[in-house]
Structures are given as C-alpha cells and as structure tokens.
Design a protein around this motif. Structure first.
Motif: not given
Length: 178
Positions: A78-82, A160-169
């Motif tokens: 949701i952080g990345c989507a925002t 499509h973007i998939s990743g771990n917490e650091q990647f998405l941050e």
C-alpha cells in the motif's frame, strides 16, 4: 460361414474407423490448445516500459492493485501504491485526475476497492478477488505484490512489481511512471 466372416470384417472396419476418428479428434484438440496458448501468450508477451507507459497514460481509466497477506506485507504494498498514485496525480507533465484511478487492495481472501480515488477514500467496497482482478482486463493496471524475490514484469497493459519490504519501500516505479 460367409456371413460370419463378413460381420467380422465389418466389425474390424468399424473399429479402424473409430481409431481414425479418435486420432483426428486428438489432433484437432491439440491444434486448438496450441492455438489458444499462442494467442494468449501473444497478448501477454513482455514488452518495454515505454509501451506500457504510453498505454497507461492514454487510457481513460487505470487500476492500481496492492496485494499482501499480512499487515507488514500490505503496509509495504500500500505504501508503494500510494507513492505511485501521488506521483501520477502530482505530475505536471503526465497529470491524471485521481477520479480516473481505481485502487484495489487484496489479501488472500478478499478485495477492498474504490473506483476513482478522487479525494478522501471513504466510498470503498468489498468484493471477491476474481471480480476485482477482472477490471484489469479493461484498463491498464499496475500490480504491486509482496514477495521475497524482487521481480518486475511488463506487458503492453500490465506492470507487475513484486518485491520484499526494502524493494517496495524504494518503490522505483513511482518516479519512473511520471
């Protein structure tokens, strides 16, 4: 005796005919399946980011999907989507009205969505994951998923973007989408 041998020959011919029909049926089914796969793969072939971006920018409506299966994962997606939405809405070059952006937040069992996020999110609805995903068939979509492996896959109408917490941050797509 001649009748028996004629009946035996007739049964043999009928059996051979059925075998040929079965082989023809299998070939037809194989061709149909192969054709369907080729058609389906042609629609989802990986492409360049610029092709996706052109389709995304020119579409009347777009969708953003954030998927996670627990609080940490959903927080990251949701952080990345925002960040992506803020980037799109705030861009002076490629500005998009927020009412043309549909937001879908999904977990393993359900989907919460708002069609046109224009302003404070208060008009959200709940639906099945399948119903929410069906919107991606009609509008260019960005899918942001939590995963232990960092992967980006681009087709003409989906990112499509998939990743771990650091990647998405880091959410690199937010700066690239404008």
């Amino acid at each position: 005796m001649a009748q028996k041998s004629e009946k035996k020959q007739e049964k043999k011919n009928t059996g051979n005919g059925r075998k040929y029909l079965a082989v023809i049926g299998i070939v037809v089914v194989f061709i149909a399946v192969a054709g369907g796969l080729v058609y389906g793969l042609g629609r989802t072939q990986p492409t360049s980011f610029s092709t996706f971006k052109q389709n995304f920018d020119s579409a009347p409506r777009v969708a953003i999907y954030a998927t996670g299966y627990n609080g940490t994962q959903l927080g990251s997606t949701i952080g990345c989507a925002t960040a992506v939405i803020e980037s799109i809405v705030g861009s002076s070059t490629y500005h998009r009205n927020s009412s043309t952006i549909d937001l879908y937040v999904m977990n393993s069992t359900a989907c919460t969505f708002e069609n046109g996020i224009g302003g404070q999110i208060s008009n959200y609805s709940f639906n099945s994951i399948g119903n929410c995903l069906s919107a991606s068939q009609h509008e260019p979509s960005i899918f942001i998923n939590y995963s232990e492996t960092n992967i980006t896959r681009i087709t003409p109408t989906t990112l499509h973007i998939s990743g771990n917490e650091q990647f998405l941050e880091l959410c690199g797509v937010a700066s690239e989408i404008t």
